[in-house]
Write an enzyme that holds these catalytic residues in place. Structure first.
Site, PDB file in Angstrom:
ATOM      1  N   GLY A   1      -9.833  -6.014   8.642  1.00  0.00           N
ATOM      2  CA  GLY A   1      -8.735  -5.373   9.362  1.00  0.00           C
ATOM      3  C   GLY A   1      -8.628  -5.926  10.767  1.00  0.00           C
TER       4      GLY A   1
ATOM      5  N   GLN B   1       0.843  -1.202   0.000  1.00  0.00           N
ATOM      6  CA  GLN B   1       0.000   0.000   0.000  1.00  0.00           C
ATOM      7  C   GLN B   1       0.876   1.249   0.000  1.00  0.00           C
ATOM      8  OE1 GLN B   1      -2.359   1.677   3.348  1.00  0.00           O
ATOM      9  NE2 GLN B   1      -4.142   1.178   2.111  1.00  0.00           N
TER      10      GLN B   1
ATOM     11  N   TYR C   1      -5.627  10.861   3.972  1.00  0.00           N
ATOM     12  CA  TYR C   1      -4.239  11.109   3.578  1.00  0.00           C
ATOM     13  C   TYR C   1      -4.204  11.910   2.262  1.00  0.00           C
ATOM     14  CZ  TYR C   1      -3.305   8.377   7.611  1.00  0.00           C
ATOM     15  OH  TYR C   1      -3.271   7.975   8.916  1.00  0.00           O
TER      16      TYR C   1
HETATM   17  C1  PHB Z   1      -2.927   5.359  11.394  1.00  0.00           C
HETATM   18  O1  PHB Z   1      -1.707   5.402  11.453  1.00  0.00           O
HETATM   19  O2  PHB Z   1      -3.641   5.575  12.366  1.00  0.00           O
HETATM   20  C2  PHB Z   1      -3.577   5.048  10.111  1.00  0.00           C
HETATM   21  C3  PHB Z   1      -2.782   4.808   9.005  1.00  0.00           C
HETATM   22  C4  PHB Z   1      -3.375   4.510   7.795  1.00  0.00           C
HETATM   23  C5  PHB Z   1      -4.743   4.475   7.712  1.00  0.00           C
HETATM   24  C6  PHB Z   1      -5.535   4.721   8.798  1.00  0.00           C
HETATM   25  C7  PHB Z   1      -4.944   5.016  10.016  1.00  0.00           C
HETATM   26  O3  PHB Z   1      -5.307   4.217   6.544  1.00  0.00           O
END
Ligand code: PHB
Length: 360
Positions: free
Chosen positions: A317, A97, A178
């Protein structure tokens, strides 16, 4: 059970329709190198039809949080090679990813540099986990056009690096607040140039990154993750349905493999008026690529989702944190282990690679 049936994704055969979703676990060294623990972590979970890695930084500049992996130095590529080799030894399939955190970072963990973002709009309603504890978000620095262009190239290079590291594919992380999702959202993007100010302009960055990644490694190896109604990171779109419908229409013109579509939890009130909207139905039916449905599924709801026929795979997850052999457990109707939430981020082997297998 459909969940346990073989399927195909792009050019790879998957032994079941269960994927492990990307999850940040914060266990690299300070240089973003994954080590033996991480090899073990993914290898333990190789019974999944498909593994998505935790989010991986495409460049030093993409950094948001400490102890997260990178894929932009030779050492990082070599470190990931050990993971992909062991996962392949177990007949696993593993996808990297690709991550740029944009404004969701802090200068403390960025060599003193401010986070970069579509617009100078800081996150105000939450704090950031840094190596020095929780801190308020800073005013991010607006990306100039040459920085945007370089970042798009960085995604392409990171995709090539992932192939060099032996991954079976890459996933653009365009979800969860992000950088790519920041471009899509007016709450983070108030640009007046070609990267903001209208739905096509707000979508441009994501589409250009996808084109770059596809031309770098070939569409069969490429997918993405989106989370249309997720407000995480103060993401708010003026017209989320119209924006994502436009984005999907444009994505449908590109040749790539899959879209992982993250819904809001059916129990979540966080998505304001969208709590009742079935995103898999609404958006998933419009996507011409393979749909991977994500978030808050259990065995029963995942099977029902596959039966409905929109999604070909389900990604899990939380259930994968404490159940490395989740498909085996579903097959045997075995009890599930509850995760210890205090060991999710950072730390050592405990809470990472010491969860039991159901055969133990
Ligand atoms: C996190 O570091 O909390 C985090 C990272 C990636 C994601 C969601 C949360 O997609």
């Amino acid at each position: 059970m459909k969940l346990l049936q073989k399927t195909q994704l792009g050019d790879v055969i998957l032994k079941n329709r269960m994927a492990m979703a990307a999850m940040t676990r914060g266990r690299t060294d300070i240089n973003g190198l994954v080590g033996d623990m991480t090899i073990e972590y993914y290898t333990q979970r190789a019974g999944a039809g498909l593994l998505f890695t935790e989010a991986i930084r495409i460049s030093e500049e993409a950094t948001g949080s400490p102890f997260t992996p990178g894929i932009f130095t030779d050492k990082q590529i070599e470190a990931w090679k050990k993971v992909t080799t062991k996962v392949h030894d177990k007949d696993g399939v593993i996808i990297a990813q690709l991550w740029h955190t944009g404004r969701m970072g802090h200068s403390i963990d960025r060599n003193g540099k401010l986070p970069l973002a579509p617009s100078p709009l800081p996150i105000r309603g939450m704090q950031h986990f840094t190596s020095q504890g929780k801190k308020d978000y800073e005013m991010p620095q607006e990306m100039a056009i040459p920085e945007i262009e370089r970042t798009i190239k960085d995604f392409g290079q990171a995709a090539k690096n992932a192939m060099a590291a032996g991954f079976d594919g890459v996933q653009l992380h365009a979800a969860n607040g992000y950088l790519p999702s920041q471009f899509l959202a007016e709450s983070a993007n108030q640009r007046a140039d070609i990267y903001g100010g209208s739905i096509p302009n707000n979508s441009r960055f994501v589409l250009e990154v996808m084109q770059e990644i596809i031309s770098a490694v070939g569409g069969e190896k490429v997918g993405m993750k989106i989370s249309p109604f997720n407000p995480y990171g103060e993401i708010k779109l003026d017209n989320p349905v119209d924006t994502y419908m436009y984005l999907i229409e444009e994505l449908n013109k590109l040749d790539f493999s899959y879209v992982e579509l993250m819904r809001q939890s059916p129990n979540s009130a966080s998505s304001e008026n969208y709590g009742a909207v079935d995103e898999i139905d609404l958006f998933g039916r419009k996507i011409r690529h393979t749909v991977i449905a994500n978030s808050e599924y259990d065995k029963v709801s995942a099977e029902a989702e596959l039966e409905r026929g929109i999604a070909k795979l389900i990604s899990f997850g939380k259930l994968y944190i404490a159940n490395p052999d989740l498909p085996e457990r579903y097959k045997k109707n075995a009890k599930l282990t509850e995760p210890d939430w205090s060991t999710i981020y950072g730390g050592g082997a405990h809470g990472y690679i010491d969860y039991p297998f159901c055969s133990e």
